[in-house]
Write an enzyme that holds these catalytic residues in place. Structure first.
Site, PDB file in Angstrom:
ATOM      1  N   GLY A   1     -13.567  12.356 -12.639  1.00 20.32           N
ATOM      2  CA  GLY A   1     -13.571  10.937 -12.980  1.00 20.32           C
ATOM      3  C   GLY A   1     -14.749  10.207 -12.383  1.00 20.32           C
ATOM      4  O   GLY A   1     -15.221  10.543 -11.308  1.00 20.32           O
ATOM      5  N   HIS A   2     -15.240   9.224 -13.105  1.00 20.67           N
ATOM      6  CA  HIS A   2     -16.297   8.345 -12.609  1.00 20.67           C
ATOM      7  C   HIS A   2     -15.759   6.921 -12.627  1.00 20.67           C
ATOM      8  O   HIS A   2     -15.087   6.520 -13.576  1.00 20.67           O
ATOM      9  CB  HIS A   2     -17.537   8.391 -13.501  1.00 20.67           C
ATOM     10  CG  HIS A   2     -18.185   9.739 -13.571  1.00 20.67           C
ATOM     11  ND1 HIS A   2     -18.302  10.571 -12.488  1.00 20.67           N
ATOM     12  CD2 HIS A   2     -18.765  10.394 -14.610  1.00 20.67           C
ATOM     13  CE1 HIS A   2     -18.934  11.668 -12.850  1.00 20.67           C
ATOM     14  NE2 HIS A   2     -19.215  11.592 -14.133  1.00 20.67           N
TER      15      HIS A   2
ATOM     16  N   LEU B   1     -22.924   3.561   1.769  1.00 17.32           N
ATOM     17  CA  LEU B   1     -23.397   3.305   3.134  1.00 17.32           C
ATOM     18  C   LEU B   1     -22.650   2.126   3.749  1.00 17.32           C
ATOM     19  O   LEU B   1     -22.396   2.098   4.962  1.00 17.32           O
ATOM     20  CB  LEU B   1     -24.904   3.026   3.116  1.00 17.32           C
ATOM     21  CG  LEU B   1     -25.567   2.798   4.478  1.00 17.32           C
ATOM     22  CD1 LEU B   1     -25.491   4.055   5.344  1.00 17.32           C
ATOM     23  CD2 LEU B   1     -27.025   2.373   4.314  1.00 17.32           C
ATOM     24  N   ASP B   2     -22.257   1.160   2.922  1.00 19.23           N
ATOM     25  CA  ASP B   2     -21.565  -0.031   3.416  1.00 19.23           C
ATOM     26  C   ASP B   2     -20.227   0.274   4.065  1.00 19.23           C
ATOM     27  O   ASP B   2     -19.761  -0.472   4.931  1.00 19.23           O
ATOM     28  CB  ASP B   2     -21.348  -1.026   2.263  1.00 19.23           C
ATOM     29  CG  ASP B   2     -20.626  -0.392   1.086  1.00 19.23           C
ATOM     30  OD1 ASP B   2     -21.152   0.606   0.534  1.00 19.23           O
ATOM     31  OD2 ASP B   2     -19.543  -0.887   0.706  1.00 19.23           O
TER      32      ASP B   2
ATOM     33  N   VAL C   1     -10.097   9.124  -9.011  1.00 19.18           N
ATOM     34  CA  VAL C   1     -10.132   8.282 -10.208  1.00 19.18           C
ATOM     35  C   VAL C   1      -9.158   8.804 -11.255  1.00 19.18           C
ATOM     36  O   VAL C   1      -8.471   8.038 -11.931  1.00 19.18           O
ATOM     37  CB  VAL C   1     -11.563   8.256 -10.795  1.00 19.18           C
ATOM     38  CG1 VAL C   1     -11.602   7.444 -12.091  1.00 19.18           C
ATOM     39  CG2 VAL C   1     -12.532   7.670  -9.788  1.00 19.18           C
TER      40      VAL C   1
ATOM     41  N   ASP D   1     -16.673  13.276  -6.301  1.00 16.20           N
ATOM     42  CA  ASP D   1     -16.299  11.893  -5.971  1.00 16.20           C
ATOM     43  C   ASP D   1     -17.381  11.176  -5.160  1.00 16.20           C
ATOM     44  O   ASP D   1     -17.090  10.248  -4.404  1.00 16.20           O
ATOM     45  CB  ASP D   1     -14.974  11.844  -5.174  1.00 16.20           C
ATOM     46  CG  ASP D   1     -13.853  12.585  -5.869  1.00 16.20           C
ATOM     47  OD1 ASP D   1     -13.630  12.323  -7.061  1.00 16.20           O
ATOM     48  OD2 ASP D   1     -13.204  13.433  -5.216  1.00 16.20           O
TER      49      ASP D   1
ATOM     50  N   GLN E   1     -17.200  16.725 -10.709  1.00 19.04           N
ATOM     51  CA  GLN E   1     -17.011  17.410  -9.426  1.00 19.04           C
ATOM     52  C   GLN E   1     -18.310  17.478  -8.619  1.00 19.04           C
ATOM     53  O   GLN E   1     -19.139  16.599  -8.724  1.00 19.04           O
ATOM     54  CB  GLN E   1     -16.410  18.814  -9.637  1.00 19.04           C
ATOM     55  CG  GLN E   1     -15.001  18.806 -10.167  1.00 19.04           C
ATOM     56  CD  GLN E   1     -14.953  18.930 -11.671  1.00 19.04           C
ATOM     57  OE1 GLN E   1     -15.855  19.419 -12.322  1.00 19.04           O
ATOM     58  NE2 GLN E   1     -13.856  18.483 -12.263  1.00 19.04           N
TER      59      GLN E   1
ATOM     60  N   GLY F   1     -22.575  -1.048  -2.036  1.00 18.88           N
ATOM     61  CA  GLY F   1     -21.401  -1.766  -2.522  1.00 18.88           C
ATOM     62  C   GLY F   1     -20.994  -1.250  -3.878  1.00 18.88           C
ATOM     63  O   GLY F   1     -21.692  -0.442  -4.505  1.00 18.88           O
TER      64      GLY F   1
ATOM     65  N   GLY G   1     -26.610   3.250  -2.168  1.00 18.73           N
ATOM     66  CA  GLY G   1     -25.557   2.364  -2.629  1.00 18.73           C
ATOM     67  C   GLY G   1     -24.977   1.589  -1.463  1.00 18.73           C
ATOM     68  O   GLY G   1     -24.591   2.177  -0.442  1.00 18.73           O
TER      69      GLY G   1
ATOM     70  N   GLY H   1     -19.901   9.360  -6.332  1.00 12.93           N
ATOM     71  CA  GLY H   1     -20.402   8.133  -6.934  1.00 12.93           C
ATOM     72  C   GLY H   1     -21.425   8.395  -8.025  1.00 12.93           C
ATOM     73  O   GLY H   1     -22.350   7.605  -8.228  1.00 12.93           O
ATOM     74  N   LYS H   2     -21.256   9.521  -8.739  1.00 11.67           N
ATOM     75  CA  LYS H   2     -22.203   9.872  -9.800  1.00 11.67           C
ATOM     76  C   LYS H   2     -22.214   8.832 -10.916  1.00 11.67           C
ATOM     77  O   LYS H   2     -23.245   8.586 -11.536  1.00 11.67           O
ATOM     78  CB  LYS H   2     -21.857  11.254 -10.362  1.00 11.67           C
ATOM     79  CG  LYS H   2     -22.063  12.384  -9.366  1.00 11.67           C
ATOM     80  CD  LYS H   2     -21.702  13.723  -9.944  1.00 11.67           C
ATOM     81  CE  LYS H   2     -20.220  13.902 -10.161  1.00 11.67           C
ATOM     82  NZ  LYS H   2     -19.427  13.912  -8.916  1.00 11.67           N
TER      83      LYS H   2
END
Length: 429
Positions: free
Chosen positions: A40-41, A331-332, A298, A13, A223, A414, A412, A15-16
């Site tokens: 899930g992506h 990071l946001d 997801v 999870d 994963q 956002g 990343g 953010g791939k």
């Protein structure tokens, strides 16, 4: 031209999908090499959010050939539901290719997954109940059903009969469940055969030829490293190898063809399901991370457990995968904290340990040793260069790079497709 692997460097999870989508316009093939619809992506394009479970993220990029490799286990019903959903939104899925050697998830795999998990009670692993584990178990036991078996009904029936001889005994005598009919399973699976046929290919041959023709191949896993069946927090892991080595076995591409391995790390940490999680937060900070980060699975919708960044895990992922780059995501989400803790080591029975401990027992008893970095309040979602970030955010990224042992090449900031800072070329070009 390069073959590049994208791996989750925590518990999944991370953010791939965003990373794959970022590179999508520059690659020719995107290959999913392991896992099933337990992963899930999420990819956000404009005002549309796409949730992908089996299909490679590259399917959203028009000129990319998406491939489901031999290391994936496939629930055909879920696959077609996902294809139909994308087609209804105007996404062309006709280029999809699926390995003839990929294994099929059957109805009896799903049934066994669910009843076994319930039977374990307090010792449950946290499986999604989608049949992934039992399908991989059958694969290793050499009683699995491969996609190619759908095109020979005689072989298919023989294999299902062989598999159910034992499984029905377990279902009826151990779990007090109804026996599953061979005819029922054969009929269901044969119903998918003709629709699947146009997608099926010798994908290992195709991908190797593509590399010989100077095409760019991106390999993505589901994963993350800490859920790898060999290198994760066993037994609270998945049933396959999401690590970089799994990209070779799950795609048929040899290790000498891999040019780079990009690890995806969140700027904090999350995991779903049971198992040790040293930096887990069971307080307001944990709930704040969950809310701001939208931390729900997801595929399952389950709330994710949240915690601070864990540097020993990042270093571990660097070693196990041979990471060449890190893509730091979300990071946001950390905007607004006065100070941000980073786990730099563990304390186990009063002794400081700088790396992930060798044994399960030690890891269960690991307590995080934190260093604290000053936070920031500025909105960073519009940042497109490293210099656009406030100084404290820059210092946080530099610190994570130092304690992880691998350069951070992208950040990343956002959800949107373009909400990314690129520092180094992830394709090494």
């Amino acid at each position: 031209m390069p073959a590049v692997v994208l791996v989750g460097a925590q518990w999944g999870d991370e953010g791939k999908g965003k990373a794959t989508d970022l590179l999508g316009g520059r690659v020719d093939y995107v290959v999913r090499y392991q896992g099933g619809n337990n992963a899930g992506h999420t990819v956000v394009i404009g005002d549309k959010k796409y949730a992908l479970h089996l299909l490679p993220s590259g399917i959203l990029t028009p000129d990319v050939v998406p491939v489901i490799g031999n290391g994936v286990v496939i629930d055909a019903g879920v696959l077609f539901k996902e294809i139909d959903g994308l087609e209804s939104q105007g996404i062309d899925t006709s280029k999809l290719l699926i390995s003839a050697n990929a294994h099929l998830i059957t109805s009896y795999h799903v049934t066994l997954d669910k009843v076994t998990e319930r039977f374990l009670g307090k010792s449950k692993i946290g499986t999604t109940g989608r049949g992934i584990g039992p399908t991989y178990a059958d694969k290793i036991s050499r009683v699995g059903i491969r996609i190619q078996d759908l095109f020979d009904e005689k072989i298919l029936r023989e294999k299902i009969e062989g598999a159910l001889t034992n499984k029905n005994q377990v279902l009826v005598k151990v779990y007090n469940r109804r026996a599953i009919s061979v005819d029922e399973v054969v009929t269901e699976l044969m119903g998918y055969a003709e629709r699947l046929r146009p997608y099926i290919a010798d994908t290992a041959l195709l991908l190797n030829k593509a590399l010989e023709d100077n095409k760019v191949v991106l390999l993505e896993g589901g994963q993350g490293t800490l859920l790898d069946v060999d290198h994760g927090t066993y037994p609270f892991v998945t049933s396959s190898n999401p690590t970089a080595g799994g990209a070779c076995t799950g795609s048929g591409i040899g290790p000498t063809r891999i040019d780079g391995v990009v690890g995806i790390l969140k700027a904090y940490a999350t995991r779903v399901g049971s198992g040790p999680f040293p930096t887990e937060l069971l307080d307001e900070d944990g709930e704040k991370l969950r809310t701001i980060g939208g931390e729900r699975g997801v595929t399952t919708g389950r709330p994710r457990r949240c915690g601070w960044f864990d540097a020993p895990i990042a270093r571990y992922a660097t070693r196990i995968n041979g990471l060449t780059d890190i893509f730091l995501t979300k990071l946001d989400v950390l905007t607004g904290w006065e100070q941000i803790p980073v786990c730099v080591a563990y304390e186990i029975d009063g002794v400081r340990v700088d790396e992930v401990p060798m044994t399960q027992t030690e890891f269960h008893h690991a307590k995080p040793v934190y260093e604290y970095l000053p936070g920031w309040t500025e909105d960073i979602s519009g940042a497109r260069t490293f210099e656009d970030l406030p100084k404290n955010a820059q210092d946080y990224v530099k610190f994570l790079e130092k304690v992880s042992g691998t350069r951070i090449s992208a950040i990343g900031v956002g959800q949107d497709r373009d909400a990314t800072i690129s520092i180094h070329d992830l394709l090494g070009e």
